[in-house]
Enzyme design. Structure first.
Site, PDB file in Angstrom:
ATOM      1  CB  CYS A  90      46.299  52.771-122.711  1.00  0.00           C
ATOM      2  SG  CYS A  90      44.929  51.616-122.927  1.00  0.00           S
TER       3      CYS A  90
ATOM      4  CB  CYS B 109      44.689  47.796-124.813  1.00  0.00           C
ATOM      5  SG  CYS B 109      43.413  49.082-124.871  1.00  0.00           S
ATOM      6  CB  SER B 110      48.419  49.942-126.995  1.00  0.00           C
ATOM      7  OG  SER B 110      47.590  49.442-128.033  1.00  0.00           O
ATOM      8  CB  CYS B 111      43.885  53.917-125.692  1.00  0.00           C
ATOM      9  SG  CYS B 111      42.672  52.580-125.710  1.00  0.00           S
TER      10      CYS B 111
END
Lengths: 94, 211
Positions: free
Chosen positions: B114, B117-119
């Site tokens: 991602c 961000c941090s999906c």
């Protein structure tokens, strides 16, 4: 709402740097790719981020790009690809 | 280490002491307290949700992968309709982001990131590891996936297409890794022990039964 693009179609990601919560990564703006999957319709994150309803929903596509067309000095194999989920309003037909 | 005892010191997550809350911490606290005060949800609802989110671990994803290796009909459904497939195993997907399962084969190797961000497919893997959230991984794996995979100890022939999948929006991607050789006749429980978190992100392969 119908989809403007179909699977296999070539599309161009819009360029530009509008302010706000944008989910289209910079490295793919202005690049051309191929629609791989039509995911369906989702509430627009650019509006959800500001407490709005995000309606009408926007079609979302998985778009595939050739790495060699994304990075001029790509070091991997010529067939390598990168795909990302991109909303319809960020795409133009090519 | 100068001293020696039998409990772990986690150097990566030191116990916080005397740290002032950040602006974001204060913002989160204010919003949380307001939502509870206005009865949008209760403190217990919130605790329950955090508890449920944190209780998911890569062992859950590993069970799903092992079942897909063992049951062709389940595998077909997992690839075409992952939500229905994993709900049938008792996982509560809820209204959360949609899950997509990507099959890695001898010709095509997916690796998930991602960049924004941090999906992460938390519904089957739990919280993402620190490296997945690092700028280093997020920035470099899209530009030089083969280099980054080599740093994870994963060498791929140039004939294998590497496909980086950037989860930028409403979909969460889980890799279905290839079943290792010499695992014929192994039970699902045994197969699940070969499936690591990292192979379900696509930075490596499942363990070999000889390891």
């Amino acid at each position: 709402m119908s989809n403007a693009f179909k699977v296999g179609q070539r599309v161009l990601v819009k360029d530009g740097d509008p302010p706000g919560h944008i989910r289209t990564p910079f490295f793919l703006r202005g690049k051309s790719g191929v629609v791989e999957t039509i995911h369906g319709e989702f509430r627009n994150p650019e509006e959800l981020a500001y407490g709005k309803e995000g309606l009408p929903k926007k079609p979302l596509y998985l778009v595939r790009f050739l790495q060699t067309e994304v990075w001029v000095d790509y070091r991997g194999a010529p067939g390598d690809t990168v795909s990302a989920d991109i909303y319809e309003h960020w795409l133009d037909a090519e | 280490m100068a001293h020696h005892h039998d409990h772990d010191h986690d150097d990566h997550a030191p116990i916080e002491e005397g740290k002032a809350p950040s602006e974001f911490d204060l913002l989160e606290q204010a919003i949380r307290e307001l939502l509870i005060e206005k009865n949008v949800f209760s403190a217990d609802d919130l605790r329950r949700q955090v508890d449920r989110t944190d209780s998911v671990s890569p062992a859950d994803g590993a069970k799903v992968v092992a079942k897909a290796w063992s049951d062709p009909a389940f595998k077909a459904q997992l690839l075409s309709d992952p939500k229905t497939a994993i709900e049938a195993l008792g996982y509560d997907v809820g209204p959360a982001p949609n899950l997509v399962v990507l099959e890695n084969t001898a010709a095509l190797h997916h690796v998930v990131v991602c960049t924004l961000c941090s999906c992460y497919p938390r519904v089957l893997l739990g919280p993402p590891p620190d490296w997945y959230k690092s700028k280093e991984y997020r920035g470099r794996v899209v530009i030089d996936p083969r280099g980054v995979l080599t740093e994870f100890g994963t060498q791929l022939d140039d004939a294998v297409e590497i496909k980086v999948v950037d989860s930028t929006a409403d979909m969460r991607y889980l890799v279905l890794p290839p079943r290792p050789a010499d695992t014929e006749g192994m039970s699902e429980e045994k197969l699940a022990t070969l499936v690591t978190r990292d192979c379900m992100v696509g930075v490596t392969f499942p363990d070999s039964p000889s390891n």
